[in-house]
Design a protein around this motif. Structure first.
Motif, PDB file in Angstrom:
ATOM      1  N   ASN A 126      46.278  62.400  34.560  1.00  0.00           N
ATOM      2  CA  ASN A 126      47.198  61.403  34.016  1.00  0.00           C
ATOM      3  C   ASN A 126      46.821  60.038  34.614  1.00  0.00           C
ATOM      4  O   ASN A 126      46.895  59.858  35.829  1.00  0.00           O
ATOM      5  N   PRO A 127      46.419  59.061  33.783  1.00  0.00           N
ATOM      6  CA  PRO A 127      45.996  57.771  34.326  1.00  0.00           C
ATOM      7  C   PRO A 127      47.081  57.068  35.130  1.00  0.00           C
ATOM      8  O   PRO A 127      46.795  56.365  36.097  1.00  0.00           O
ATOM      9  N   GLU A 128      48.328  57.283  34.744  1.00  0.00           N
ATOM     10  CA  GLU A 128      49.439  56.656  35.477  1.00  0.00           C
ATOM     11  C   GLU A 128      49.501  57.189  36.910  1.00  0.00           C
ATOM     12  O   GLU A 128      49.758  56.437  37.864  1.00  0.00           O
ATOM     13  N   ALA A 129      49.242  58.488  37.071  1.00  0.00           N
ATOM     14  CA  ALA A 129      49.263  59.104  38.401  1.00  0.00           C
ATOM     15  C   ALA A 129      48.124  58.562  39.271  1.00  0.00           C
ATOM     16  O   ALA A 129      48.305  58.326  40.475  1.00  0.00           O
ATOM     17  N   ILE A 130      46.959  58.334  38.661  1.00  0.00           N
ATOM     18  CA  ILE A 130      45.817  57.773  39.399  1.00  0.00           C
ATOM     19  C   ILE A 130      46.164  56.375  39.893  1.00  0.00           C
ATOM     20  O   ILE A 130      45.909  56.015  41.053  1.00  0.00           O
ATOM     21  N   ILE A 131      46.748  55.579  39.004  1.00  0.00           N
ATOM     22  CA  ILE A 131      47.122  54.197  39.348  1.00  0.00           C
ATOM     23  C   ILE A 131      48.156  54.178  40.471  1.00  0.00           C
ATOM     24  O   ILE A 131      48.073  53.373  41.403  1.00  0.00           O
ATOM     25  N   GLN A 132      49.119  55.108  40.421  1.00  0.00           N
ATOM     26  CA  GLN A 132      50.136  55.184  41.476  1.00  0.00           C
ATOM     27  C   GLN A 132      49.505  55.496  42.828  1.00  0.00           C
ATOM     28  O   GLN A 132      49.932  54.965  43.866  1.00  0.00           O
ATOM     29  N   GLU A 133      48.469  56.343  42.834  1.00  0.00           N
ATOM     30  CA  GLU A 133      47.764  56.657  44.085  1.00  0.00           C
ATOM     31  C   GLU A 133      47.004  55.436  44.597  1.00  0.00           C
ATOM     32  O   GLU A 133      46.927  55.202  45.799  1.00  0.00           O
ATOM     33  N   MET A 134      46.447  54.654  43.676  1.00  0.00           N
ATOM     34  CA  MET A 134      45.766  53.425  44.080  1.00  0.00           C
ATOM     35  C   MET A 134      46.750  52.426  44.683  1.00  0.00           C
ATOM     36  O   MET A 134      46.478  51.802  45.713  1.00  0.00           O
ATOM     37  N   GLU A 135      47.910  52.293  44.044  1.00  0.00           N
ATOM     38  CA  GLU A 135      48.912  51.309  44.469  1.00  0.00           C
ATOM     39  C   GLU A 135      49.370  51.514  45.912  1.00  0.00           C
ATOM     40  O   GLU A 135      49.787  50.563  46.582  1.00  0.00           O
TER      41      GLU A 135
ATOM     42  N   VAL B  74      44.762  40.878  41.225  1.00  0.00           N
ATOM     43  CA  VAL B  74      44.164  42.195  40.961  1.00  0.00           C
ATOM     44  C   VAL B  74      44.938  42.883  39.845  1.00  0.00           C
ATOM     45  O   VAL B  74      46.172  42.902  39.853  1.00  0.00           O
ATOM     46  N   ILE B  75      44.186  43.457  38.895  1.00  0.00           N
ATOM     47  CA  ILE B  75      44.795  44.269  37.837  1.00  0.00           C
ATOM     48  C   ILE B  75      44.260  45.691  38.010  1.00  0.00           C
ATOM     49  O   ILE B  75      43.058  45.945  37.840  1.00  0.00           O
ATOM     50  N   ILE B  76      45.152  46.593  38.402  1.00  0.00           N
ATOM     51  CA  ILE B  76      44.767  47.999  38.568  1.00  0.00           C
ATOM     52  C   ILE B  76      44.933  48.681  37.214  1.00  0.00           C
ATOM     53  O   ILE B  76      45.963  48.557  36.559  1.00  0.00           O
ATOM     54  N   THR B  77      43.886  49.405  36.800  1.00  0.00           N
ATOM     55  CA  THR B  77      43.894  49.990  35.450  1.00  0.00           C
ATOM     56  C   THR B  77      43.188  51.331  35.429  1.00  0.00           C
ATOM     57  O   THR B  77      42.852  51.899  36.479  1.00  0.00           O
ATOM     58  N   SER B  78      42.935  51.842  34.237  1.00  0.00           N
ATOM     59  CA  SER B  78      42.227  53.120  34.078  1.00  0.00           C
ATOM     60  C   SER B  78      40.723  52.913  34.174  1.00  0.00           C
ATOM     61  O   SER B  78      40.195  51.874  33.787  1.00  0.00           O
TER      62      SER B  78
ATOM     63  N   THR C 126      49.268  41.636  42.632  1.00  0.00           N
ATOM     64  CA  THR C 126      48.733  42.872  42.050  1.00  0.00           C
ATOM     65  C   THR C 126      49.634  43.352  40.914  1.00  0.00           C
ATOM     66  O   THR C 126      50.855  43.453  41.091  1.00  0.00           O
ATOM     67  N   ILE C 127      49.041  43.624  39.764  1.00  0.00           N
ATOM     68  CA  ILE C 127      49.780  44.223  38.653  1.00  0.00           C
ATOM     69  C   ILE C 127      49.019  45.450  38.158  1.00  0.00           C
ATOM     70  O   ILE C 127      47.813  45.588  38.422  1.00  0.00           O
ATOM     71  N   SER C 128      49.691  46.336  37.474  1.00  0.00           N
ATOM     72  CA  SER C 128      49.064  47.548  36.941  1.00  0.00           C
ATOM     73  C   SER C 128      49.236  47.601  35.429  1.00  0.00           C
ATOM     74  O   SER C 128      50.353  47.429  34.926  1.00  0.00           O
ATOM     75  N   ILE C 129      48.130  47.830  34.738  1.00  0.00           N
ATOM     76  CA  ILE C 129      48.141  47.969  33.273  1.00  0.00           C
ATOM     77  C   ILE C 129      47.291  49.194  32.940  1.00  0.00           C
ATOM     78  O   ILE C 129      46.079  49.213  33.214  1.00  0.00           O
ATOM     79  N   ILE C 130      47.906  50.227  32.400  1.00  0.00           N
ATOM     80  CA  ILE C 130      47.198  51.495  32.173  1.00  0.00           C
ATOM     81  C   ILE C 130      46.034  51.340  31.201  1.00  0.00           C
ATOM     82  O   ILE C 130      44.934  51.828  31.457  1.00  0.00           O
ATOM     83  N   ASP C 131      46.256  50.674  30.069  1.00  0.00           N
ATOM     84  CA  ASP C 131      45.218  50.513  29.048  1.00  0.00           C
ATOM     85  C   ASP C 131      44.136  49.552  29.542  1.00  0.00           C
ATOM     86  O   ASP C 131      44.404  48.384  29.828  1.00  0.00           O
ATOM     87  N   ARG C 132      42.909  50.021  29.655  1.00  0.00           N
ATOM     88  CA  ARG C 132      41.840  49.214  30.251  1.00  0.00           C
ATOM     89  C   ARG C 132      41.541  47.956  29.427  1.00  0.00           C
ATOM     90  O   ARG C 132      41.294  46.886  29.982  1.00  0.00           O
ATOM     91  N   LYS C 133      41.561  48.083  28.108  1.00  0.00           N
ATOM     92  CA  LYS C 133      41.292  46.908  27.275  1.00  0.00           C
ATOM     93  C   LYS C 133      42.373  45.847  27.477  1.00  0.00           C
ATOM     94  O   LYS C 133      42.077  44.649  27.574  1.00  0.00           O
ATOM     95  N   GLN C 134      43.637  46.288  27.562  1.00  0.00           N
ATOM     96  CA  GLN C 134      44.737  45.351  27.790  1.00  0.00           C
ATOM     97  C   GLN C 134      44.638  44.715  29.168  1.00  0.00           C
ATOM     98  O   GLN C 134      44.999  43.544  29.355  1.00  0.00           O
ATOM     99  N   ALA C 135      44.130  45.485  30.142  1.00  0.00           N
ATOM    100  CA  ALA C 135      43.942  44.950  31.503  1.00  0.00           C
ATOM    101  C   ALA C 135      42.885  43.848  31.504  1.00  0.00           C
ATOM    102  O   ALA C 135      43.068  42.787  32.125  1.00  0.00           O
ATOM    103  N   ILE C 136      41.782  44.077  30.779  1.00  0.00           N
ATOM    104  CA  ILE C 136      40.725  43.067  30.682  1.00  0.00           C
ATOM    105  C   ILE C 136      41.245  41.844  29.927  1.00  0.00           C
ATOM    106  O   ILE C 136      40.962  40.692  30.298  1.00  0.00           O
ATOM    107  N   LYS C 137      42.039  42.106  28.893  1.00  0.00           N
ATOM    108  CA  LYS C 137      42.628  41.001  28.121  1.00  0.00           C
ATOM    109  C   LYS C 137      43.537  40.149  29.004  1.00  0.00           C
ATOM    110  O   LYS C 137      43.504  38.904  28.961  1.00  0.00           O
ATOM    111  N   ALA C 138      44.346  40.806  29.843  1.00  0.00           N
ATOM    112  CA  ALA C 138      45.247  40.083  30.747  1.00  0.00           C
ATOM    113  C   ALA C 138      44.453  39.217  31.722  1.00  0.00           C
ATOM    114  O   ALA C 138      44.832  38.075  32.005  1.00  0.00           O
TER     115      ALA C 138
END
Length: 487
Positions: free
Chosen positions: A409-418, A398-402, A429-441
């Motif tokens: 703050n997208p980082e705060a949203i991701i922390q709540e998801m985590e 799982v890649i948690i992202t924006s 599970t990993i977290s990548i804030i940038d959605r394009k980078q998350a899809i790339k990963a």
């Protein structure tokens, strides 16, 4: 020429200052759009109160004001109409202004947490294929017969709804299929419309940023069915625990559909593959191009609606087999490396679970399921950890992202998801804030035969960050990334 008194039919008026026997030009609840001889309706919204803009509307040329409280200083030569509820008044004023266009076609409202867009859009497709002139009011788009317009809300405001319905009348549209959101019902946008029928898909966790409790959310949905007329039909999914609740107080003809329960319209899944579903609907088998149990429910709702509207059931089955999936709803591509990528609008816990369970039912388990998921900002925060929990339990990685962080703050949203990820799932599970980078990963992690699910945005072609919308299309991005990886 339209007179003020003519557009006040059925409006609950408390008091009037001035004459209603005056010619008016246009109606609006946005003071910025007011011109000479317009009527301004002061709406108390969630962000601003239209009553604060009455003076501005008059300065721009408003000749009449509809409000729930008279201003302290009423101006000479201006007509003031005090009403009980300006949202409800707007609904009737808009319908009257445009000549009550919903009465001149068969309007079907589709409501529920998930499936509204698919059911409405595929009903539009089916009736179009059957040779009718059709209209669509949906999250994805608004269509008047063959002309498409951009949609901005699931359920538009009362003026916009009636404006498009009037256009549909002019184009000879016979049927219109409309998504009905809980916001739209609560804000009385559907109040003055004449519905030929209503369809309930399901009810699960959503919009608790707007509705105080789940019971309030449910009751708002129910009120849509409570207001249907005796001549209408109410078609409800009774496999959902709230399906019968929706029918409790309706005056409409009660009709049901289900996969697990005895109902007027029943279906059984005989085969479920990535290429489609083999269904038995009321003892008749049909192969369809959509997949998953959730789509079996959607197709059954479509079948039931079409039959209730008088179409031949064999013709409906034939047309069901020709339907194609809606943009951003379990939309998939297979790359040259045989990686399957699915883009889906799943943005609620229930929708995400349905999609992941569908993928897990179809896959061989010899491949990885990689899920990219985020949650929107300025929306229901309670579902964030739940969605991360579902994703991490039902995926291999799982890649948690924006999603659309909006003003958060997208980082705060991701922390709540985590917080919803259980210890046994931390490593996958990993977290990548940038959605394009998350899809790339996700694309880089995928091996031949693996499946990638990109959830949350579906058909949306933008990402909203700090109030600014930037072009962003999940399917477009993944195609570009997969092409680059192949080089």
């Amino acid at each position: 020429m339209i007179f003020l008194k003519d557009i006040l039919y059925k409006v609950a008026i408390e008091a009037v200052k001035g004459s209603t026997d005056i010619a008016i030009h246009n109606i609006d609840f946005d003071s910025r759009k007011i011109v000479q001889n317009d009527v301004f309706i002061a709406i108390r919204g969630t962000v601003s109160d239209g009553h604060e803009y009455i003076e501005k509307a008059i300065s721009l040329g408003a000749i009449a004001i509809v409000c729930d409280t008279f201003p302290e200083n009423c101006k000479e030569g201006i007509t003031y109409i005090q009403v009980r509820d300006t949202n409800k008044a707007l609904a009737f004023i808009a319908a009257n202004y445009y000549g009550n266009p919903s009465q001149n076609l068969k309007l079907i409202g589709i409501t529920g947490t998930n499936g509204k867009t698919t059911v409405a859009s595929l009903l539009f497709q089916l009736f179009k294929k059957a040779g009718f002139k059709v209209g669509l009011l949906s999250t994805v788009k608004i269509i008047v017969d063959d002309i498409e317009y951009k949609a901005t809300h699931t359920t538009p405001d009362s003026i916009t709804i009636n404006k498009y319905l009037k256009q549909m009348n002019g184009a000879g549209v016979e049927y219109c299929f409309m998504e009905v959101s809980s916001h739209g019902v609560h804000q009385k946008r559907t109040e003055a419309l004449h519905f030929e029928g209503g369809v309930f898909t399901n009810l699960s966790h959503d919009h608790l940023d707007y509705h105080p409790t789940f019971a309030d959310y449910r009751d708002v949905k129910k009120s849509f069915f409570d207001n249907l007329s005796k001549s209408a039909f109410a078609l409800s999914n009774i496999d959902d625990k709230n399906g019968l609740v929706m029918l409790q107080n309706t005056n409409a003809r009660k009709v049901t559909y289900a996969l697990k329960t005895y109902a007027n319209y029943r279906a059984q899944i005989l085969e479920n593959q990535l290429s489609g579903l083999l269904l038995k609907i009321n003892d008749n088998e049909v192969w369809v191009r959509l997949i998953g149990t959730f789509n079996a429910y959607n197709l059954l709702a479509i079948y039931g609606t079409a039959i209730e509207l008088g179409l031949d059931h064999f013709e409906v089955l034939r047309l069901l087999s020709e339907l194609e999936s809606v943009s951003g709803r379990f939309q998939f591509i297979v790359s040259n490396q045989n990686i399957t990528v699915i883009v889906d609008y799943a943005h609620t816990p229930d929708a995400l679970e349905n999609v992941l369970k569908t993928i897990n039912d179809i896959r061989t388990k010899n491949e990885q399921l990689i899920t990219v998921v985020g949650c929107g900002g300025d929306r229901d925060k309670t579902k964030r950890p739940i969605m991360a929990n579902i994703a991490s339990n039902l995926s291999d990685k799982v890649i948690i992202t924006s999603d659309n962080p909006r003003t958060e703050n997208p980082e705060a949203i991701i922390q709540e998801m985590e917080k919803g990820v259980e210890p046994q799932n931390y490593k996958k599970t990993i977290s990548i804030i940038d959605r394009k980078q998350a899809i790339k990963a996700a694309c880089q992690l995928a091996q031949p035969n693996d499946i990638i699910l990109i959830a949350g945005k579906g058909h949306e072609n933008y990402q909203e960050i700090q109030g600014v919308r930037h072009h962003f299309d999940d399917m477009e991005i993944v195609k570009e990334l997969l092409n680059n990886l192949q080089k």
